[in-house]
Design a protein around this motif. Structure first.
Motif, PDB file in Angstrom:
ATOM      1  N   UNK A  79       0.802  -1.269  -0.030  1.00  0.00           N
ATOM      2  CA  UNK A  79      -0.109   0.073   0.000  1.00  0.00           C
ATOM      3  C   UNK A  79       0.828   1.313   0.006  1.00  0.00           C
ATOM      4  N   UNK A  80       0.252   2.154   0.012  1.00  0.00           N
ATOM      5  CA  UNK A  80       1.017   3.637   0.058  1.00  0.00           C
ATOM      6  C   UNK A  80       1.961   3.825   1.158  1.00  0.00           C
ATOM      7  N   UNK A 138       2.759  16.116   8.679  1.00  0.00           N
ATOM      8  CA  UNK A 138       1.681  15.214   7.845  1.00  0.00           C
ATOM      9  C   UNK A 138       2.492  14.363   6.854  1.00  0.00           C
ATOM     10  N   UNK A 139       2.048  13.185   6.540  1.00  0.00           N
ATOM     11  CA  UNK A 139       2.771  12.146   5.527  1.00  0.00           C
ATOM     12  C   UNK A 139       2.918  12.970   4.280  1.00  0.00           C
ATOM     13  N   UNK A 159      13.257   7.769  -5.695  1.00  0.00           N
ATOM     14  CA  UNK A 159      12.609   8.959  -6.513  1.00  0.00           C
ATOM     15  C   UNK A 159      11.232   9.075  -6.663  1.00  0.00           C
ATOM     16  N   UNK A 160      10.298   7.809  -6.631  1.00  0.00           N
ATOM     17  CA  UNK A 160       8.913   7.540  -6.850  1.00  0.00           C
ATOM     18  C   UNK A 160       8.279   7.661  -5.540  1.00  0.00           C
ATOM     19  N   UNK A 161       9.177   7.660  -4.412  1.00  0.00           N
ATOM     20  CA  UNK A 161       8.698   7.525  -2.811  1.00  0.00           C
ATOM     21  C   UNK A 161       7.969   6.210  -2.613  1.00  0.00           C
ATOM     22  N   UNK A 162       8.234   5.293  -3.351  1.00  0.00           N
ATOM     23  CA  UNK A 162       7.525   3.798  -3.068  1.00  0.00           C
ATOM     24  C   UNK A 162       8.448   3.071  -2.285  1.00  0.00           C
ATOM     25  N   UNK A 237       4.730 -10.206   4.416  1.00  0.00           N
ATOM     26  CA  UNK A 237       3.241 -10.369   4.010  1.00  0.00           C
ATOM     27  C   UNK A 237       2.740  -9.282   3.212  1.00  0.00           C
ATOM     28  N   UNK A 238       3.040  -7.955   3.841  1.00  0.00           N
ATOM     29  CA  UNK A 238       2.508  -6.485   3.279  1.00  0.00           C
ATOM     30  C   UNK A 238       3.515  -5.994   2.670  1.00  0.00           C
TER      31      UNK A 238
END
Length: 826
Positions: A79-80, A138-139, A159-162, A237-238
């Motif tokens: 997830x984000x 804040x995030x 760079x994509x913050x993922x 798992x996540x």
């Protein structure tokens, strides 16, 4: 030979049980130090003899308060990431890692300064800095602040913050460095010859203390890495999670090698057992060779433990090689024993055993001594682990020969094998076919050998000495996947430091360090020449030159993340409403940076005490055409020619440099090693055969076998590395065995009828069988190594099998063809 015969008649053959009991006591004493047997994949094991790179690496780390002793955890949630839930999950993972006893601290996007406040200026930097851990941010604000900061993208966040990273710092205790300095100081005195007797005794004590402490530290670090992996497993798992870092690479290399030594060691033995059973069809011919091989390995492991001699990545295959050599000796004895059984069916087992030992001890001694010379040539290498490998194999081959000619006859004296009636009908179509082909197609053998030699020469010219750590591991392994993730998303894997030393004026120049002693004011003006001599780095002229270095390093395709004082200046410029700092503001940078940020923004890049500036670079290991030496040469040339630094001002340090130095020495070392090998073997052949013509004939298959392996590596594009360097020496050792046995047997058989053709056929049916059985057994046994996760181990198995095949083919075709052609026997 009379004394040797008397030795066997009086001590070995009549009293086999006593011999085995005494040998059992020796095995027991050897086993006492099994616990001291250890593997070493530390930085010291990659250093060239008399190479100062390791000390320079440690010196740079001390001066700039940095270290590569950290793990990198890459974290890509499903997830984000930048949500309250996503950051909470990351925080829980970070807290569990940080709670481990061996972890000193962690760095992540949670605790680094965000530098995002609109009220943040150079004057308020101390009070306005916020973090995700310590402030209510804040995030989305944190995400923007992290990506806008030149320090964090491609380092702590993609760079994509993922994808983000957690740096898990594993500080090395100061006691390690105290023991290291003590040992090195005493060792330098001993090397220079100025050490006293008391200091030599202190050196031995310091070595033992350092080894014990290093072993303890290694076990603790391995346990920590296992704990880290257990924690990461609970979060997979996540999220997609990988582990990286220099300590993990070292730990995994040792783990893979240990697994190969145990798992594949038993696998090789199983294959050897099956092959021996199929070939000889009697349990004694399976048990006795395996016992001899096992005893050789047992004794060597114990001896290395007693000597506290660590096994490195390079020498880790010595056990497999000892199995090869010991098995080769025993198979030759077995085949000769069975021949005597067939020729003299009424003879007593004791008589046959004595005949076998007396007939084979001379050629086997020649084989052992020439193989020892081949491996002993590795001591001429400039690489410490290769030198150690040469000495280990020299000692191991000595042990293998003694066990074969003491324990083998003792075991057979207690367990005399029955006569195998199938020996009379034993025909090996493989060797018979080679004999017929060599007789009928001699010109094809010679011309084919010339063609193969030409192809080998071309292939050898294609050899390279570059390799990446990532190429050592299969794509399915975690270490391989982690390196790809770090390279692609987080700025590179292998560290490289470029250190520039300030150029000081000669004392006679009379230039003072006082900035106001010059007519040019460096705080307000862009001074040329004079300003460069000021003690401080924080001047306009020097920072402009450092910026040019930074931009150049960052522009190279092989480099990932590049950090320097210019990164800090970029951060401060953004705080300063986006305006670059002027000369006066530069002068006050050390005072403007808060104390709790100095270890992040200043001390890793500037050492005013030693007048040095440091650029820390991460090299992209996943680039297919990575050429480390060319990269370092290109950087050095640009800095010294384009940017005007003197050669003495530029220093390269880090794991990249040490590994590269070793790689670059491999080619020269290989040429030197092979040259020494063939010169030594040529001398040995002259002493053994007492004929220059026969010595030259014997060299031909050895040259072809070694050249075939190196040439094949060149054609396949497989580079020389810290493992494959030993392949050529191994090939020569194997080819020498076949050559000596064949020539010795040919000489014996030729005396019967002086017929070269008939002698060749008899040799192919007798000693040719032993050579064929040896090759078949070893090739089948080492084929299991292709299942390893460690690529060098796979190469070792494949090239060892290929070396055995080429040595066999050369000894059964080219060697007899040359003997028939040149007729060296009278």
């Amino acid at each position: 030979m009379r004394r040797l015969s008397a030795f066997y008649d009086r001590l070995i053959l009549p009293h086999p049980l006593i011999v085995l009991v005494v040998f059992g006591l020796l095995l027991a004493v050897s086993a006492l130090k099994f616990g001291q047997f250890r593997l070493d994949a530390s930085a010291e094991s990659l250093v060239l003899e008399n190479d100062r790179s390791l000390e320079e690496y440690r010196q740079v780390n001390r001066r700039f308060t940095t270290s590569d002793d950290f793990l990198v955890v890459t974290y890509t949630p499903e997830d984000e990431l930048f949500t309250e839930a996503g950051l909470s999950q990351l925080r829980r993972l970070r807290d569990e890692l940080q709670a481990l006893d061996a972890v000193g601290s962690t760095n992540s996007i949670l605790n680094v300064p965000l530098l995002h406040s609109p009220d943040l200026t150079l004057d308020t930097v101390d009070s306005e800095i916020k973090t995700l851990d310590g402030n209510d941010v804040s995030p989305e604000t944190a995400r923007a602040a992290l990506l806008d900061n030149p320090l964090y993208p491609n380092l702590l966040i993609s760079e994509d913050a993922k994808t983000t990273a957690i740096q898990v710092n594993l500080p090395t205790p100061e006691r390690y460095f105290d023991l290291l300095r003590k040992r090195d100081t005493l060792r330098d005195k001993a090397t220079s010859g100025s050490a006293t007797e008391a200091e030599l005794a202190d050196l031995e004590q310091a070595r033992e203390e350092f080894i014990r402490y290093t072993a303890t530290l290694g076990k603790e670090r391995d346990a920590t890495i296992r704990e880290v992996r257990d924690i990461l497993q609970r979060y997979r798992n996540n999220a997609e999670i990988h582990l990286g870092g220099v300590p993990m690479i070292v730990a995994d290399m040792i783990r893979f090698i240990e697994n190969d030594l145990s798992t594949f060691g038993f696998g090789v033995l199983a294959f050897l057992l099956i092959t021996l059973a199929i070939i000889f069809r009697q349990w004694r011919w399976v048990l006795v060779p395996l016992l001899c091989c096992g005893f050789t390995v047992w004794l060597m492991v114990g001896l290395l433990g007693w000597a506290k001699w660590p096994v490195t990545v390079i020498s880790s295959n010595f056990i497999s090689l000892l199995l090869i050599m010991t098995l080769s000796l025993t198979i030759h004895l077995i085949v000769r024993y069975r021949e005597f059984q067939h020729d003299e069916p009424e003879a007593k087992p004791g008589t046959i055993l004595r005949q076998t030992v007396m007939a084979m001890i001379k050629p086997c001694f020649y084989m052992a001594i020439t193989t020892i010379v081949a491996f002993g040539s590795l001591t001429f290498s400039g690489i410490r682990p290769v030198i150690d490998f040469g000495w280990m194999m020299t000692l191991g081959l000595t042990v293998a020969f003694l066990i074969t000619f003491v324990i083998f006859p003792a075991l057979l004296a207690l367990l005399p094998p029955p006569r195998d009636r199938k020996v009379a009908s034993d025909k090996v179509p493989f060797t018979d076919g080679f004999a017929r082909f060599t007789e009928q197609h001699g010109k094809v053998v010679l011309s084919g050998s010339v063609v193969i030699a030409a192809l080998c020469a071309v292939g050898i010219n294609k050899l390279t000495v570059e390799n990446s750590f990532i190429d050592y591991f299969k794509s399915s392994t975690e270490i391989h996947q982690g390196m790809i993730t770090i390279d692609d998303r987080l700025g590179g894997t292998t560290p490289l430091d470029v250190v520039i030393t300030d150029d000081k004026p000669p004392e006679s120049a009379g230039i003072e360090s006082d900035p106001f002693a010059s007519s040019c004011d460096p705080f307000l003006d862009e001074c040329d020449g004079e300003e460069e001599y000021r003690d401080t780095w924080y001047t306009y002229q020097k920072m402009r030159k450092l910026e040019e270095v930074h931009q150049y390093l960052d522009s190279l395709p092989e480099t990932g993340k590049v950090l320097s004082i210019n990164t800090t200046l970029d951060i401060l410029a953004r705080i300063n409403q986006g305006e670059p700092l002027d000369a006066l503001e530069l002068a006050f940078v050390p005072a403007a940076v808060p104390d709790d940020l100095r270890d992040i923004l200043l001390t890793p890049y500037i050492s005013e005490e030693y007048d040095q500036a440091r650029f820390t670079i991460r090299i992209l290991e996943t680039i297919p055409d990575l050429r480390r030496q060319a990269l370092l040469d290109r950087i050095h040339k640009h800095l010294t020619t384009e940017l005007g630094y003197d050669k003495d001002q530029v220093l390269f340090a880090g794991m990249t440099v040490m590994y590269n130095n070793m790689l670059q020495s491999l080619f020269d070392s290989q040429i030197k090693t092979i040259g020494v090998v063939f010169l030594a073997i040529m001398i040995m052949f002259l002493l053994l055969f007492r004929s220059l013509k026969l010595a030259l004939i014997g060299m031909a298959p050895n040259l072809l076998a070694a050249g075939s392996v190196l040439g094949l590596m060149g054609w396949l594009g497989i580079p020389l590395d810290m493992m494959t360097i030993t392949v050529a020496a191994i090939t020569v050792g194997i080819a020498v065995d076949d050559t000596i046995h064949y020539i010795h047997r040919f000489k014996v058989e030729f005396s019967k009828d002086a017929n070269y053709i008939a002698t060749m056929h008899r040799c192919h049916r007798s000693i040719g069988q032993a050579m064929f059985y040896t090759s078949l057994t070893i090739i089948s046994g080492f084929s299991i190594l292709v299942l390893s996760n460690f690529i060098p181990t796979i190469y070792f198995g494949l090239f060892t099998g290929f070396a055995m095949f080429m040595a066999l083919v050369g000894a059964l075709t080219l060697l007899p063809r040359l003997i028939i052609l040149m007729k060296p026997f009278s």
